[in-house]
Enzyme design. Sequence first.
Site, mmCIF file in Angstrom:
data_model
loop_
_atom_site.group_PDB
_atom_site.id
_atom_site.type_symbol
_atom_site.label_atom_id
_atom_site.label_comp_id
_atom_site.label_asym_id
_atom_site.label_seq_id
_atom_site.Cartn_x
_atom_site.Cartn_y
_atom_site.Cartn_z
ATOM 1 N N GLU A 285 20.481 16.312 -14.182
ATOM 2 C CA GLU A 285 21.161 16.957 -13.055
ATOM 3 C C GLU A 285 22.434 16.204 -12.682
ATOM 4 O OE1 GLU A 285 20.192 18.080 -8.366
ATOM 5 O OE2 GLU A 285 19.047 16.536 -9.413
ATOM 6 N N LYS A 349 22.031 26.395 -8.971
ATOM 7 C CA LYS A 349 20.836 26.115 -8.182
ATOM 8 C C LYS A 349 20.797 27.086 -7.007
ATOM 9 C CE LYS A 349 18.312 22.303 -6.000
ATOM 10 N NZ LYS A 349 18.349 20.871 -5.626
ATOM 11 N N CYS A 402 16.258 20.148 -10.120
ATOM 12 C CA CYS A 402 15.626 19.220 -9.176
ATOM 13 C C CYS A 402 14.348 19.822 -8.594
ATOM 14 C CB CYS A 402 16.624 18.824 -8.091
ATOM 15 S SG CYS A 402 16.071 17.451 -7.054
#
Length: 528
Positions: A285, A349, A402
């Site tokens: 990430e 995301k 994440c």
Amino acid sequence: MERLAGKIMLLWGPRRWIVSFCAGGLGVLSLPPFDFFAALFISFTVLVWLLDGASGDPEAGALGRLSPAFWTGWWFGFGYFVAGLWWLGSALLVEAEQFAWALPLAVLGLPALLAVFYGLATAFARLLWSDGLGRLCALACGFGLAEWLRSFLLTGFPWNAVGYGLMPVPVMMQASALVGIFGMSALAVFVFSVPALVATRRGLVPALAIAVLLLVAQVGFGVWRLAQPEPAAEAEIVIRIVQPSVDQSEKWEDGERLEIFETLLSLTRSESQSGKMPTHVVWPETSVPFILTSNPAALTMIGEALEDGQTLITGAVREERDASGETARYYNSIYVIDDNGQIVAAADKIHLVPFGEYLPFAGLLQSAGLQTIAHTPGAFSAGSRRHSVEVPGGRRFLPLICYEVIFPAELEVEGPPADFILNVTNDAWYGRTPGPYQHFRQAQLRAVETGMPLVRAANNGISAVTDAKGRVLDGMSQNVIGVVDIALPGNLHAKRGTWSSSIAFWLIIALLLVVALVSRYSFARTDN
């Protein structure tokens, strides 16, 4: 046992809250990295006995009568979440001069908020309280609903659901493919509460028989599922996971950015461990410490580092400009980059971290001087939809960035289904704490629930590839710098989404509720 139960039941005031807090905290030993699931037998046995004595003033209103049960559950939850989430404070100490003041909010404030769900669970259970196994069903039903609710209310945070404590090893994880994490949580609470009946022996035999049957079924199904033939590996796809283990305090320092980038390129070019050239390289990430689209030279360097036919999948900050050319938004994204250094696909995301990646009530909080913990010129924006991403080789991955991987609801995609889960993360924020271990366990369960292999790249660990049944095939522990090369495991194609486990969850809740209601009705008639 009866004498001990009586003493706990009669506790009042601060002693009751302390015992409840400690019982909840003890339960965290069931979670990674400890995996001592027997601790929850003690935790929930004590909680049942505390609730046996949590009767409110009969003259008070409904809320007054339920208040002792609510606060018993709240203190239990507060202990559980403080002991299980204290490591969140580590992220605030990376730049202590800016964020250390918020340490109490992370270490105590968030657990206090999450504990409300457990308080509501115990208040709900107390409404249906009876003797025998009926009260265990009421408690299991309450906790199952509470875990489901905290997966989406207030943006959701289903971290460390109770069910994870009953699944320390892959053979015990397989049942989650049938009932999901929330169904496992409800059943786990019932099983963990059964020893409470030893004190009174009312309903002990049937409750013990059910608990043993559930455990045998859980392990038996796990043994059967793990023994089934493995799907063929995707031989033409060899994944390389790159773990650079960059210190979080140095990641965005101007003097360190080029060195970090060169480390990533060097690891990408390193000799193959398997004898086969990796076809797909995965970086963690936001591993690229600058805006790629504003740095054509960096894309050229990536293209030069890749062999012909190789593809890079990397976490990066994506910048979106408006019509005037000014930066309008930033996204926490995944890029797919080909061997010419061209970005051929991307995914953003969607489920952002409050206060970490964006500020709730931004106008008000920014005027008070607050800012996000993540380093961006402005807060991140959320992506608009979740979709699978196709990579060369004809396979598609489900992008989970994440902590998106802790949400079962994030397994649903629009358009073509995925063949494997790709989870990129940066757990360096949390150092050597239980946090990264807990995070990895939850990612493992998503592989089991979907029947898809998991490819996980974490900046400083835990990076790994699991098969479609959650078994770790290869990986790197915390703070190791290196790469892992492995052929992509096959896909079970067991199910596409979470609808079947959702149905199973609601059937479990309905069954527990019916038993609790019948027991309550019978108890009320006998009491009268």
